[in-house]
Design an enzyme around this catalytic site. Structure first.
Site, mmCIF file in Angstrom:
data_model
loop_
_atom_site.group_PDB
_atom_site.id
_atom_site.type_symbol
_atom_site.label_atom_id
_atom_site.label_comp_id
_atom_site.label_asym_id
_atom_site.label_seq_id
_atom_site.Cartn_x
_atom_site.Cartn_y
_atom_site.Cartn_z
ATOM 1 N N GLY A 48 4.902 -4.501 -3.732
ATOM 2 C CA GLY A 48 5.154 -4.875 -5.126
ATOM 3 C C GLY A 48 6.386 -5.775 -5.264
ATOM 4 C CB CYS A 132 5.292 2.415 -9.279
ATOM 5 S SG CYS A 132 6.364 3.070 -7.987
HETATM 6 C C1 LIG Z 1 5.236 3.981 1.198
HETATM 7 C C2 LIG Z 1 4.332 3.533 0.084
HETATM 8 C C3 LIG Z 1 4.731 2.483 -0.734
HETATM 9 C C4 LIG Z 1 3.921 2.050 -1.772
HETATM 10 N N1 LIG Z 1 4.294 0.984 -2.544
HETATM 11 C C5 LIG Z 1 3.462 0.511 -3.509
HETATM 12 C C6 LIG Z 1 3.787 -0.644 -4.272
HETATM 13 O O1 LIG Z 1 4.798 -1.284 -4.068
HETATM 14 N N2 LIG Z 1 2.926 -1.043 -5.250
HETATM 15 C C7 LIG Z 1 1.755 -0.382 -5.492
HETATM 16 O O2 LIG Z 1 0.999 -0.784 -6.370
HETATM 17 N N3 LIG Z 1 1.416 0.706 -4.780
HETATM 18 C C8 LIG Z 1 2.234 1.162 -3.787
HETATM 19 N N4 LIG Z 1 1.861 2.277 -3.051
HETATM 20 C C9 LIG Z 1 0.594 2.963 -3.342
HETATM 21 C C10 LIG Z 1 -0.531 2.551 -2.369
HETATM 22 O O3 LIG Z 1 -0.807 1.188 -2.452
HETATM 23 C C11 LIG Z 1 -1.814 3.373 -2.652
HETATM 24 O O4 LIG Z 1 -2.196 3.156 -3.989
HETATM 25 C C12 LIG Z 1 -1.615 4.859 -2.457
HETATM 26 O O5 LIG Z 1 -0.771 5.099 -1.359
HETATM 27 C C13 LIG Z 1 -2.920 5.624 -2.257
HETATM 28 O O6 LIG Z 1 -3.631 5.177 -1.139
HETATM 29 P P1 LIG Z 1 -3.513 5.865 0.329
HETATM 30 O O7 LIG Z 1 -3.735 7.318 0.147
HETATM 31 O O8 LIG Z 1 -4.533 5.169 1.166
HETATM 32 O O9 LIG Z 1 -2.123 5.585 0.800
HETATM 33 C C14 LIG Z 1 2.687 2.706 -2.006
HETATM 34 C C15 LIG Z 1 2.303 3.773 -1.187
HETATM 35 C C16 LIG Z 1 3.100 4.185 -0.146
HETATM 36 C C17 LIG Z 1 2.656 5.339 0.709
#
Ligand SMILES: Cc1cc2nc3c(=O)[nH]c(=O)nc-3n(C[C@H](O)[C@H](O)[C@H](O)COP(=O)(O)O)c2cc1C
Ligand SMILES: Cc1cc2nc3c(=O)[nH]c(=O)nc-3n(C[C@H](O)[C@H](O)[C@H](O)COP(=O)(O)OP(=O)(O)OC[C@H]3O[C@@H](n4cnc5c(N)ncnc54)[C@H](O)[C@@H]3O)c2cc1C
Ligand SMILES: Cc1cc2nc3c(=O)[nH]c(=O)nc-3n(C[C@H](O)[C@H](O)[C@H](O)COP(=O)(O)OP(=O)(O)OC[C@H]3O[C@@H](n4cnc5c(N)ncnc54)[C@H](O)[C@@H]3O)c2cc1C
Ligand SMILES: Cc1cc2nc3c(=O)[nH]c(=O)nc-3n(C[C@H](O)[C@H](O)[C@H](O)COP(=O)(O)O)c2cc1C
Ligand code: FES
Ligand code: FES
Lengths: 305, 269, 305, 269
Positions: A48, A132
């Protein structure tokens, strides 16, 4: 037998396959470059980006939980200018869809970000993070209210020259209401889910583990919640749904697609297995061939319920 | 910024050996990692397949045994290290590395002062073996004799090794930083040509950093932080650092784990 | 050294310790009777009771998920009359607090249930389930709306002769709003969290796994979400919070207590280890002794944040 | 309703033996369970400590070997059974049992017809060994010779054993229900004094149930359902059943796993 067509179209943008690396888990792409051919991805979403650089929340920022993890990164990022100067040149050389995830403190900031990305080459789509849980103002405050979500969407859509994906928060009573609102406001697609708000307690110190007290839960633990929200949302809106939350292998990815997702994002799994996304692509390809599925898009929403 | 190649190797565990109470040395056949790793770099190990525990665990590389075997010295802490200790030779684990920035020994050192606390000894053993020039003095602190990891055989290049225990049950009694302080006070002449290389718990590193400042001896420290990616992608491993940029955090996996001691905001730790 | 005092008081009812078996996971108590001394529990909550017997949802009703499980039991239960006739005699012989969990299709039904329990001996508390995701009408529909929650609470409180716990749903944007509403309406305590709504997809059949399509997610996977909600809620209301969601051992239980819970419930863990609850009690006792904590109630909300 | 005592035993695995492609026989030292178990009852096994996989796995008791060893015949299906198959003799697992209602062999049977499909053979092997009177006829169906589990040695009491494979690669070719149908058609005289005891996949059991109805031969079937508690507490293991009560579901763990075939609503399965 001809190869299955894994291509999907999101808001007029063609992706070579439906597998996208999720924001915040894939840096600015180059971090994973040595580990596999990034161009084999359907797309990647960068961390982001905000107008100004952000240092993020105080550490610790990461804690493991049962089949999941909490993060309280707090949208640490290099800021728009540095992104455009330092990261975009590399990204625009890629032959995969580059999606820029943006985050603002106010509607005005969101709009400014969209405006600033105008005319830049090498970007395929904008993903608007209104979900977020790790930032004080803005972030999830927008994403939990359909009206505010619509206003952010509208502001971004009217300034942007690229199609806009709005990324939804699962921390709501009815995600469909938010999805409908952003659809009406001009979003070309929605992506979901962002992390669930959660917390961990350090028994030894009798304090929160995370420096920021709360964090966002991701990983396999949340998959059932994510699948349900994708299923529910896909039935409620006309624009494509990009599904994510706990996907670690091709079977998970196909479950999201069958439940209604046009494409999927891989987040936390990148940490466990840096080749997770390419293995998902390979697995989907094989599944389609074994099951004589000509186009992956035929599977979207094919669930019998 | 040339990018060293990071590899994810499905590696065979070739041996496991108990080194002290709750401390094991594991040899892992990872030729790609072994070929390029430098002291201070680390690996991220997936302790088993399956979804729980979910994340990889970071471990310093403790040495390389030819041909192609990476050594990891690890201490039992929680579930992940417990599982690791039950892996039998012949089984395979996924090892990602080499990661991060290692120690940059100063070629002009007349004397390298290696200072470790507890399991922090791991990267310094590797460093001791790789030091090219000058002499090294290894000061290793432990709680008690049962925790002492014998480094004599590992550190042929170190003519002087001090074992320090808090309860005096082996070697000298006290804290390793007391010995370092004495040394720095005593041998004023050496200071100009020495460097400190340290790894251990934060309170120890704080003390080492302040001694390095007090005596004007350059110091590199290896830091820890909870990690998700190990690749600089998630921003999870932040430690308070000094930087020209607005970003007031450094990332252990990418900017470190080895930092000049002066780049850390110790007061915020 | 004197023994730690594990006793807690919830709405004037003394529990010998803060560990309660959760509704729906402990049957009517007797199912676990052979496996340990049920009287060692602080309390037990029976399976949700409705006015009429309910057959529940079509199978399959259970599916395992990463570190968790989905259930779509659908409040299958023997109904009020059979409960009073067949189960209460056994329960009223116990020397642990018996909590009756009730569920209605309408405010009227909730009130009727409360009225019907009046004067019966052997019951210590009523727990009002306004948060079950597995039933068509009622259930969660009440629990996701602060007004409706307050109305159900008010109806039950005014008919009941026992203190009333209201069990909250996590499937809301702001659980504090619901907690405040039920507090105002007369609840003596709240319990949380009930299950998160989720879903599983059977890739082979391209259909939902559960006969009811959706189900409730429980177990360790949801612990971070539950802890956060307990923490947040405890800071927002004056009545006691009973915490639950993914507790499997005494450390988990203490984390909830430190975050603000006056007592905890053990649900899914009973399935993995039928002695989970007694082991939690034993672990808490030892922790208190090791750490010289005189009263467990001193730990409630002791988190430094 | 007298309540048999259920035990949660931390039991040592005493052996593991491969019996067919992807099928293993495991011996578990559980004296408490061994002492009271009857054929058709089952155990819930926690395949490992830790949180994933979370739930226990249900397995029929396949026999008892004195002193105190419970036998489980299991087929590799998913992660849980994979983990089970990697447990080495000497390791311990948690075993809850004996659970549920077993077969109730009719003492007046002149002939017990034991009908199994695939791994459904497990509880019938136990039953065959425990039959007190009359003769037993064991009809065991498998997909192919590689899946065939040899029961000859296990079933000394059965003078007649039919092995049936779908592809004819061993024993007779066809479905086990074809053999049963032939038998029932052929030997009209026996019918009155026979009972069927069956376990296997649902389509097979459906067919068996309809044959039992057609020929008026009593039939008991052992059913499966996904389970959480195994104790009748969670109501998770519902199967459509016939009951006087409003409750139109029966619970496999408590009302079963063995049911009179006539109590199941086969049309809803
Ligand atoms: C360490 C970390 C940082 C993240 N940073 C962002 C971000 O900057 N912007 C965003 O929209 N989602 C962010 N997310 C959310 C992920 O893009 C995703 O929506 C969420 O982790 C669920 O998917 P997953 O279970 O496959 O990780 C972040 C997730 C993690 C784990
Ligand atoms: C760069 C680096 C090098 C390291 N080198 C070594 C080494 O050579 N030998 C050694 O024994 N240990 C080393 N550690 C610490 C080691 O990573 C932890 O002890 C280990 O992760 C504990 O895992 P666990 O599952 O046993 O413990 P748990 O406490 O159950 O782990 C829970 C979570 O916390 C994380 N965690 C716990 N302790 C630490 C820690 N100290 N640092 C980072 N994450 C932690 C785990 O990775 C996991 O995500 C190093 C850490 C870092 C960051
Ligand atoms: C009363 C009873 C007796 C059984 N006896 C035997 C036996 O003697 N030998 C044998 O090999 N198998 C038996 N089964 C089936 C056995 O329980 C499953 O094969 C096993 O649980 C699969 O676990 P998994 O982790 O390998 O598979 P996965 O498919 O990964 O399991 C996922 C989840 O589904 C459940 N599940 C999957 N298949 C079944 C099934 N057929 N029945 C119930 N739950 C299932 C698992 O328990 C787990 O909760 C029996 C089942 C029941 C209900
Ligand atoms: C199988 C099952 C049945 C349940 N039935 C009920 C119920 O009847 N009434 C109720 O209020 N909660 C019910 N619950 C929710 C639990 O009481 C508890 O709130 C939830 O499972 C979270 O706790 P846990 O993670 O410890 O299981 C049920 C949960 C499970 C798993
Ligand atoms: S661990 Fe991900 S950036 Fe360091
Ligand atoms: S498995 Fe819980 S009632 Fe049968």
């Amino acid at each position: 037998m001809t190869e299955a067509d894994l291509g999907v179209e999101i808001a007029g943008v063609k992706l070579k396959n439906p597998v996208i690396a999720a924001s915040g888990t894939f840096g600015y792409g180059e971090e994973y470059a040595g580990l596999f051919d990034i161009n084999s991805l359907g797309g990647l979403v960068v961390k982001g980006i905000s107008l100004k650089p952000r240092q993020g929340n105080p550490p610790p920022r990461i804690v493991e939980t049962p089949c999941g993890m909490l993060n309280s990164i707090g949208l640490a990022n290099i800021g728009l200018d540095a992104f455009v100067k330092e990261k975009l040149p590399y990204l625009s050389g890629l032959s995969t869809a580059v999606i820029v995830n943006i985050y603002g403190h106010s509607i005005k900031e969101y709009a400014e970000l969209a405006g600033a990305l105008k005319g830049l080459s090498g970007i395929s789509l904008i993903e608007v993070n209104i979900s977020c849980p790790n930032v004080e103002c803005g972030g999830m405050a927008f994403g939990t209210d359909p009206d505010m979500s619509a206003r952010v969407t509208d502001a971004v859509v009217s300034r942007a020259d690229l199609p806009v994906i709005v990324k939804l928060s699962p921390n709501v009573t009815d995600i469909r209401a938010v999805a409908r609102a952003v659809e009406k406001a001009g979003a070309s697609a929605v992506s979901l889910i962002n992390t669930l708000t959660g917390m961990a307690v350090d028994l030894g110190r009798r304090s929160p583990v995370l420096g920021n007290v709360i964090g966002g839960l991701s990983g396999p633990a949340i998959k059932p919640v994510a699948l349900y929200m994708v299923y529910q949302t896909a039935k409620s809106i006309g624009i494509p749904v990009i599904g994510m939350g706990g996907i670690v292998n091709y079977r998970d990815a196909l479950e999201f697609i069958i439940a209604g997702a046009s494409a999927v994002q891989i987040g936390t799994a990148n940490f466990i297995n840096p080749r997770a996304a390419v293995e998902v692509i390979e697995g989907i390809r094989q599944y389609c061939e074994t099951n004589a599925i000509a186009r992956i898009s035929d599977l979207t929403g094919s669930i019998r319920a | 910024m040339s990018k060293a190649c990071v590899m994810d190797e499905n590696s065979e565990v070739v041996f496991q050996r108990k080194m002290a109470d709750g401390v094991f040395l594991m040899g892992i056949e990872s030729p790609g990692i072994a070929a390029t790793a430098i002291p201070g770099q680390f690996v991220m190990i997936r302790v088993r397949d399956g979804l729980d525990p979910l994340l990889r665990r970071p471990f310093s590389i403790c040495g390389i045994r030819e041909p192609g075997v990476v050594l990891v010295l690890y201490m039992l802490v929680g579930e992940g290290t417990q599982i690791l200790s039950r892996i039998l030779p012949g089984e395979r684990i996924s090892v990602l590395g080499p990661l991060g920035r290692g120690f940059k020994p100063d070629e002009k050192d007349s004397r390298a002062l290696l200072v470790s606390g507890g399991i922090g000894i791991a990267p310094l053993i590797f460093l001791a073996r790789r030091l090219r020039s000058g002499e090294a003095l290894f000061m290793a602190g432990f709680r008690s004799s049962r925790q002492v990891i014998q480094v004599r055989s590992a550190c042929l290049v170190c003519p002087e090794i001090y074992i320090v225990t808090e309860d005096g049950s082996e070697g000298e009694r006290g804290l390793v930083t007391d010995i370092l302080a004495e040394r720095l006070k005593g041998a004023a002449s050496e200071r100009g040509r020495s460097s400190i290389y340290a790894c251990g718990p934060v309170p120890m590193l704080k003390k080492v950093a302040s001694l390095s400042k007090e005596f004007g001896v350059p110091c590199q420290v290896s830091m820890e932080a909870h990690m998700a990616c190990g690749l600089g992608a998630c921003q999870g491993c932040a430690v308070p650092g000094k930087r020209a940029l607005a970003d007031a955090y450094l990332h252990v996996c990418k900017d470190g784990p080895v930092f000049p001691a002066g780049n850390i905001r110790w007061e915020s730790l």
